[in-house]
Design an enzyme around this catalytic site. Structure first.
Site, short mmCIF file in Angstrom:
data_model
loop_
_atom_site.label_atom_id
_atom_site.label_comp_id
_atom_site.label_asym_id
_atom_site.label_seq_id
_atom_site.Cartn_x
_atom_site.Cartn_y
_atom_site.Cartn_z
N LYS A 129 34.95 -5.57 -53.49
CA LYS A 129 35.92 -6.40 -54.22
C LYS A 129 36.94 -6.98 -53.24
CE LYS A 129 39.36 -4.37 -56.64
NZ LYS A 129 39.98 -3.61 -57.73
N ALA A 170 42.20 -5.38 -66.60
CA ALA A 170 40.74 -5.34 -66.86
C ALA A 170 39.98 -6.35 -66.01
CB ALA A 170 40.39 -5.53 -68.34
C1 R5P Z 1 42.27 -0.57 -57.75
O1 R5P Z 1 42.11 -0.21 -56.58
C2 R5P Z 1 42.10 0.36 -58.91
O2 R5P Z 1 41.24 1.40 -58.61
C3 R5P Z 1 41.62 -0.40 -60.11
O3 R5P Z 1 40.36 -0.96 -59.85
C4 R5P Z 1 42.57 -1.51 -60.48
O4 R5P Z 1 43.88 -1.01 -60.49
C5 R5P Z 1 42.26 -2.10 -61.83
O5 R5P Z 1 43.20 -3.08 -62.12
P1 R5P Z 1 42.85 -4.31 -63.06
O6 R5P Z 1 42.33 -3.74 -64.35
O7 R5P Z 1 44.15 -5.05 -63.22
O8 R5P Z 1 41.83 -5.15 -62.35
#
Ligand code: R5P
Length: 318
Positions: free
Chosen positions: A196, A229
Protein backbone atom coordinates in the site's frame (compact mmCIF):
# COMPACT_ATOMS: atom_id res chain seq x y z
CA UNK A 1 -12.21 1.16 52.89
CA UNK A 2 -12.18 -1.22 49.92
CA UNK A 3 -8.76 -2.66 50.66
CA UNK A 4 -7.59 -5.06 47.95
CA UNK A 5 -10.93 -5.00 46.15
CA UNK A 6 -11.35 -4.98 42.39
CA UNK A 7 -13.17 -1.86 41.21
CA UNK A 8 -14.30 -1.29 37.61
CA UNK A 9 -14.62 2.41 36.80
CA UNK A 10 -15.89 3.24 33.32
CA UNK A 11 -15.75 6.41 31.27
CA UNK A 12 -18.43 7.30 28.74
CA UNK A 13 -16.72 5.91 25.62
CA UNK A 14 -18.05 2.34 25.60
CA UNK A 15 -20.90 1.75 28.08
CA UNK A 16 -21.98 -1.56 26.55
CA UNK A 17 -18.49 -3.07 26.81
CA UNK A 18 -18.31 -1.80 30.41
CA UNK A 19 -21.53 -3.55 31.36
CA UNK A 20 -20.43 -6.73 29.60
CA UNK A 21 -17.14 -6.79 31.51
CA UNK A 22 -18.90 -6.03 34.77
CA UNK A 23 -21.30 -8.93 34.10
CA UNK A 24 -18.45 -11.33 33.32
CA UNK A 25 -16.58 -10.28 36.47
CA UNK A 26 -19.77 -10.48 38.53
CA UNK A 27 -19.25 -7.03 40.07
CA UNK A 28 -21.23 -3.82 39.61
CA UNK A 29 -19.65 -0.83 37.93
CA UNK A 30 -18.16 1.70 40.34
CA UNK A 31 -20.68 4.36 41.27
CA UNK A 32 -19.31 7.43 39.51
CA UNK A 33 -20.49 10.37 37.45
CA UNK A 34 -18.46 11.31 34.40
CA UNK A 35 -19.87 14.34 32.62
CA UNK A 36 -19.05 17.94 31.71
CA UNK A 37 -19.06 21.32 33.38
CA UNK A 38 -21.03 23.95 31.51
CA UNK A 39 -17.85 25.16 29.79
CA UNK A 40 -17.07 21.68 28.46
CA UNK A 41 -14.41 20.67 30.97
CA UNK A 42 -14.55 17.02 32.05
CA UNK A 43 -16.10 16.48 35.49
CA UNK A 44 -15.52 13.21 37.36
CA UNK A 45 -17.02 12.28 40.72
CA UNK A 46 -16.32 8.85 42.22
CA UNK A 47 -19.25 8.36 44.56
CA UNK A 48 -17.95 5.46 46.63
CA UNK A 49 -14.67 4.84 48.36
CA UNK A 50 -11.86 3.23 46.35
CA UNK A 51 -9.25 3.60 49.11
CA UNK A 52 -6.84 0.68 48.92
CA UNK A 53 -8.62 -0.85 45.91
CA UNK A 54 -7.28 -1.96 42.52
CA UNK A 55 -9.13 0.38 40.19
CA UNK A 56 -9.47 -0.69 36.54
CA UNK A 57 -10.32 2.44 34.55
CA UNK A 58 -12.04 1.40 31.32
CA UNK A 59 -11.93 3.85 28.44
CA UNK A 60 -11.06 3.24 24.79
CA UNK A 61 -9.66 6.50 23.43
CA UNK A 62 -11.81 6.43 20.32
CA UNK A 63 -13.52 9.43 18.64
CA UNK A 64 -14.05 12.05 19.91
CA UNK A 65 -10.48 11.08 20.76
CA UNK A 66 -9.42 14.24 22.61
CA UNK A 67 -12.49 14.07 24.84
CA UNK A 68 -12.19 10.36 25.60
CA UNK A 69 -8.48 10.74 26.31
CA UNK A 70 -9.06 13.65 28.69
CA UNK A 71 -11.76 11.63 30.48
CA UNK A 72 -9.34 8.75 30.90
CA UNK A 73 -6.64 11.00 32.35
CA UNK A 74 -9.00 12.75 34.73
CA UNK A 75 -10.56 9.47 35.93
CA UNK A 76 -7.06 8.14 36.68
CA UNK A 77 -6.25 11.33 38.56
CA UNK A 78 -9.47 11.07 40.57
CA UNK A 79 -8.70 7.45 41.52
CA UNK A 80 -5.13 8.31 42.48
CA UNK A 81 -6.26 11.18 44.71
CA UNK A 82 -8.88 8.86 46.23
CA UNK A 83 -6.02 6.60 47.45
CA UNK A 84 -6.49 3.62 45.16
CA UNK A 85 -3.82 0.96 45.68
CA UNK A 86 -3.20 0.29 41.97
CA UNK A 87 -4.69 1.95 38.92
CA UNK A 88 -4.87 -0.02 35.69
CA UNK A 89 -5.78 1.90 32.54
CA UNK A 90 -7.89 -0.45 30.40
CA UNK A 91 -7.68 1.11 26.94
CA UNK A 92 -9.02 -1.47 24.46
CA UNK A 93 -8.43 0.98 21.58
CA UNK A 94 -5.41 3.27 21.90
CA UNK A 95 -6.07 6.51 20.00
CA UNK A 96 -3.12 8.34 18.39
CA UNK A 97 -1.39 4.97 17.94
CA UNK A 98 -0.77 5.56 14.25
CA UNK A 99 1.46 8.54 15.07
CA UNK A 100 4.15 6.28 16.44
CA UNK A 101 7.29 7.56 14.66
CA UNK A 102 8.71 10.52 12.77
CA UNK A 103 8.01 9.48 9.17
CA UNK A 104 9.09 12.93 8.02
CA UNK A 105 10.58 16.08 9.55
CA UNK A 106 8.86 18.28 12.13
CA UNK A 107 6.03 15.92 13.10
CA UNK A 108 5.21 14.70 16.61
CA UNK A 109 5.29 11.18 18.03
CA UNK A 110 1.84 11.54 19.54
CA UNK A 111 1.58 7.89 20.62
CA UNK A 112 4.56 8.51 22.92
CA UNK A 113 3.07 11.74 24.27
CA UNK A 114 -0.18 9.90 25.10
CA UNK A 115 1.84 7.23 26.95
CA UNK A 116 3.55 9.97 28.97
CA UNK A 117 0.18 11.53 29.82
CA UNK A 118 -1.32 8.23 31.01
CA UNK A 119 1.71 7.55 33.22
CA UNK A 120 1.81 11.09 34.56
CA UNK A 121 -1.88 10.93 35.44
CA UNK A 122 -1.03 8.00 37.72
CA UNK A 123 -1.60 4.68 35.95
CA UNK A 124 0.43 1.75 37.31
CA UNK A 125 -0.28 -0.53 34.39
CA UNK A 126 -2.00 -0.55 30.99
CA UNK A 127 -4.22 -3.22 29.43
CA UNK A 128 -4.86 -2.74 25.73
CA UNK A 129 -5.57 -4.69 22.57
CA UNK A 130 -3.92 -4.98 19.16
CA UNK A 131 -1.76 -1.86 19.43
CA UNK A 132 -1.09 -0.48 15.98
CA UNK A 133 2.60 -1.14 16.61
CA UNK A 134 3.77 -3.46 19.39
CA UNK A 135 6.68 -1.10 20.06
CA UNK A 136 4.25 1.39 21.63
CA UNK A 137 4.57 -0.78 24.75
CA UNK A 138 8.10 0.61 25.00
CA UNK A 139 6.77 4.17 25.19
CA UNK A 140 5.65 3.29 28.73
CA UNK A 141 7.82 2.72 31.79
CA UNK A 142 5.04 0.68 33.37
CA UNK A 143 3.85 -2.82 32.35
CA UNK A 144 1.61 -3.05 29.30
CA UNK A 145 -0.50 -6.10 28.42
CA UNK A 146 -1.29 -6.02 24.70
CA UNK A 147 -3.99 -8.62 23.95
CA UNK A 148 -4.49 -10.01 20.46
CA UNK A 149 -7.65 -10.64 18.47
CA UNK A 150 -6.12 -13.11 16.01
CA UNK A 151 -7.60 -16.19 17.69
CA UNK A 152 -11.05 -14.51 17.90
CA UNK A 153 -10.94 -13.91 14.14
CA UNK A 154 -9.67 -17.42 13.43
CA UNK A 155 -12.48 -18.94 15.52
CA UNK A 156 -15.01 -16.74 13.71
CA UNK A 157 -13.71 -17.75 10.26
CA UNK A 158 -13.78 -21.45 11.19
CA UNK A 159 -17.37 -21.14 12.42
CA UNK A 160 -18.51 -19.11 9.40
CA UNK A 161 -16.95 -20.88 6.44
CA UNK A 162 -17.52 -24.61 6.25
CA UNK A 163 -14.64 -25.06 3.82
CA UNK A 164 -11.60 -22.81 4.05
CA UNK A 165 -9.50 -24.72 1.52
CA UNK A 166 -9.92 -22.05 -1.16
CA UNK A 167 -9.23 -19.15 1.23
CA UNK A 168 -6.21 -16.95 1.76
CA UNK A 169 -5.46 -14.39 4.47
CA UNK A 170 -4.39 -10.98 3.17
CA UNK A 171 -2.62 -8.15 4.95
CA UNK A 172 -3.61 -4.76 3.49
CA UNK A 173 -0.06 -3.45 3.98
CA UNK A 174 3.42 -4.63 4.87
CA UNK A 175 3.14 -3.18 8.39
CA UNK A 176 0.23 -5.49 9.21
CA UNK A 177 1.85 -8.65 7.84
CA UNK A 178 2.77 -10.08 11.25
CA UNK A 179 -0.79 -9.64 12.53
CA UNK A 180 -2.30 -11.24 9.39
CA UNK A 181 0.23 -14.06 9.54
CA UNK A 182 -0.94 -14.92 13.05
CA UNK A 183 -4.48 -15.45 11.71
CA UNK A 184 -3.16 -17.36 8.67
CA UNK A 185 -1.14 -19.71 10.87
CA UNK A 186 -4.11 -20.38 13.13
CA UNK A 187 -6.20 -21.31 10.09
CA UNK A 188 -3.36 -23.07 8.32
CA UNK A 189 -3.86 -20.82 5.29
CA UNK A 190 -1.41 -19.06 2.99
CA UNK A 191 -0.74 -15.33 3.31
CA UNK A 192 -0.75 -12.58 0.69
CA UNK A 193 0.35 -9.00 1.26
CA UNK A 194 -0.82 -5.82 -0.42
CA UNK A 195 1.78 -3.20 -0.98
CA UNK A 196 0.00 0.00 0.00
CA UNK A 197 1.27 3.44 -0.84
CA UNK A 198 -0.46 6.52 0.50
CA UNK A 199 -0.70 9.88 -1.24
CA UNK A 200 2.07 12.28 -0.18
CA UNK A 201 -0.07 13.93 2.54
CA UNK A 202 -0.98 10.47 3.89
CA UNK A 203 -4.71 11.11 3.63
CA UNK A 204 -5.62 8.56 0.96
CA UNK A 205 -4.56 5.15 -0.27
CA UNK A 206 -2.87 5.53 -3.64
CA UNK A 207 -1.42 2.38 -5.22
CA UNK A 208 -1.77 -1.27 -4.28
CA UNK A 209 0.16 -4.26 -5.60
CA UNK A 210 -0.44 -7.86 -4.60
CA UNK A 211 2.33 -10.10 -3.29
CA UNK A 212 0.95 -13.65 -3.41
CA UNK A 213 -1.52 -15.65 -5.51
CA UNK A 214 -5.15 -14.70 -4.90
CA UNK A 215 -6.78 -15.80 -8.17
CA UNK A 216 -9.95 -17.82 -7.56
CA UNK A 217 -9.61 -17.52 -3.79
CA UNK A 218 -11.77 -16.21 -0.98
CA UNK A 219 -9.69 -13.42 0.61
CA UNK A 220 -9.82 -12.67 4.34
CA UNK A 221 -8.36 -9.20 4.81
CA UNK A 222 -7.02 -8.74 8.35
CA UNK A 223 -6.24 -5.28 9.76
CA UNK A 224 -6.01 -3.57 13.13
CA UNK A 225 -7.95 -0.36 12.45
CA UNK A 226 -10.88 0.40 10.18
CA UNK A 227 -11.11 4.18 10.04
CA UNK A 228 -12.15 5.76 6.71
CA UNK A 229 -12.31 2.20 5.28
CA UNK A 230 -10.18 3.42 2.34
CA UNK A 231 -7.54 0.78 2.97
CA UNK A 232 -10.03 -2.08 2.99
CA UNK A 233 -12.10 -0.89 0.05
CA UNK A 234 -9.11 -0.20 -2.21
CA UNK A 235 -7.62 -3.48 -1.05
CA UNK A 236 -10.80 -5.37 -1.95
CA UNK A 237 -10.92 -3.78 -5.39
CA UNK A 238 -7.28 -4.61 -6.05
CA UNK A 239 -7.84 -8.23 -5.01
CA UNK A 240 -10.86 -8.55 -7.31
CA UNK A 241 -8.81 -7.03 -10.15
CA UNK A 242 -6.29 -9.81 -9.52
CA UNK A 243 -8.97 -12.49 -9.86
CA UNK A 244 -10.01 -13.05 -6.24
CA UNK A 245 -13.39 -14.78 -5.82
CA UNK A 246 -14.82 -12.84 -2.85
CA UNK A 247 -13.56 -10.59 -0.06
CA UNK A 248 -14.28 -10.55 3.68
CA UNK A 249 -12.52 -8.42 6.30
CA UNK A 250 -11.58 -8.74 9.96
CA UNK A 251 -10.54 -5.58 11.85
CA UNK A 252 -9.98 -5.25 15.58
CA UNK A 253 -10.96 -1.60 15.97
CA UNK A 254 -13.99 -0.29 14.07
CA UNK A 255 -13.53 3.49 14.18
CA UNK A 256 -15.86 4.09 11.17
CA UNK A 257 -14.79 7.71 10.68
CA UNK A 258 -16.42 10.08 8.16
CA UNK A 259 -18.48 8.27 5.55
CA UNK A 260 -16.93 4.85 6.19
CA UNK A 261 -20.26 3.16 6.85
CA UNK A 262 -21.76 4.36 3.56
CA UNK A 263 -18.60 3.64 1.60
CA UNK A 264 -18.51 0.09 2.97
CA UNK A 265 -22.17 -0.47 2.14
CA UNK A 266 -21.37 0.29 -1.51
CA UNK A 267 -18.07 -1.57 -1.58
CA UNK A 268 -17.35 -5.04 -2.97
CA UNK A 269 -16.64 -6.33 0.56
CA UNK A 270 -19.08 -9.11 1.41
CA UNK A 271 -18.81 -8.71 5.17
CA UNK A 272 -16.69 -6.82 7.70
CA UNK A 273 -16.18 -8.27 11.17
CA UNK A 274 -14.98 -5.94 13.92
CA UNK A 275 -14.68 -6.32 17.67
CA UNK A 276 -16.49 -4.10 20.16
CA UNK A 277 -13.39 -2.28 21.47
CA UNK A 278 -15.16 0.82 20.10
CA UNK A 279 -18.85 1.51 20.61
CA UNK A 280 -20.85 2.27 17.46
CA UNK A 281 -24.58 2.94 17.50
CA UNK A 282 -26.49 -0.29 16.86
CA UNK A 283 -28.48 1.29 14.05
CA UNK A 284 -25.31 2.20 12.17
CA UNK A 285 -23.25 -0.90 12.72
CA UNK A 286 -25.96 -3.34 11.71
CA UNK A 287 -25.95 -2.82 8.02
CA UNK A 288 -22.23 -3.04 7.31
CA UNK A 289 -20.50 -4.87 10.11
CA UNK A 290 -20.81 -7.89 12.31
CA UNK A 291 -19.54 -7.50 15.84
CA UNK A 292 -17.66 -10.03 17.88
CA UNK A 293 -17.13 -9.31 21.54
CA UNK A 294 -13.87 -8.99 23.46
CA UNK A 295 -15.70 -8.40 26.77
CA UNK A 296 -15.09 -11.82 28.26
CA UNK A 297 -11.48 -11.78 27.06
CA UNK A 298 -10.88 -8.45 28.82
CA UNK A 299 -12.73 -9.55 31.96
CA UNK A 300 -10.58 -12.69 32.30
CA UNK A 301 -7.43 -10.62 31.86
CA UNK A 302 -8.58 -8.06 34.43
CA UNK A 303 -9.18 -10.89 36.92
CA UNK A 304 -5.71 -12.25 36.19
CA UNK A 305 -4.01 -8.89 36.72
CA UNK A 306 -5.99 -8.36 39.92
CA UNK A 307 -4.86 -11.75 41.26
CA UNK A 308 -1.24 -11.24 40.11
CA UNK A 309 -1.58 -14.28 37.85
CA UNK A 310 0.21 -14.67 34.54
CA UNK A 311 -1.79 -13.42 31.58
CA UNK A 312 0.08 -15.79 29.24
CA UNK A 313 -1.02 -18.73 31.35
CA UNK A 314 -4.60 -17.64 30.83
CA UNK A 315 -4.07 -17.32 27.08
CA UNK A 316 -1.45 -19.94 26.24
CA UNK A 317 -1.53 -18.90 22.59
CA UNK A 318 0.28 -15.63 23.39
C1 R5P B 1 -2.56 1.50 8.83
O1 R5P B 1 -1.35 1.26 8.87
C2 R5P B 1 -3.56 0.72 9.62
O2 R5P B 1 -3.11 -0.55 9.92
C3 R5P B 1 -4.87 0.66 8.89
O3 R5P B 1 -4.70 -0.01 7.67
C4 R5P B 1 -5.40 2.04 8.60
O4 R5P B 1 -5.33 2.81 9.77
C5 R5P B 1 -6.83 2.01 8.12
O5 R5P B 1 -7.27 3.31 7.92
P1 R5P B 1 -8.39 3.65 6.85
O6 R5P B 1 -9.57 2.79 7.18
O7 R5P B 1 -8.65 5.12 7.04
O8 R5P B 1 -7.82 3.37 5.49
Amino acid sequence: MRGNQLVLLSGTANPSLASEISGSLGIPLCDAAVDRFSDGEVRVRIRETVRGADVFVLQPTCPPVNDTLMELLIMIDAARRASARRIIAVVPYYGYSRQDRKHTGRVPISARLVANLIETAGADRVLTMDLHAGQIQGFFNIPVDNLRADWIFADHARATFRDLSDSIVVSPDAGGAVRARQVAERLDLPLAILEKRRTSDGSDVDVMNVIGEVTGRRCLLVDDILSSAGTLIKGARTLLDHGAKEIFAYCTHGVFSGDAIYALAESPLKRVVVTNTIFVEAAEKGHVAEYTSVGDHLAKTIQCIYEYRSVSELFPHY
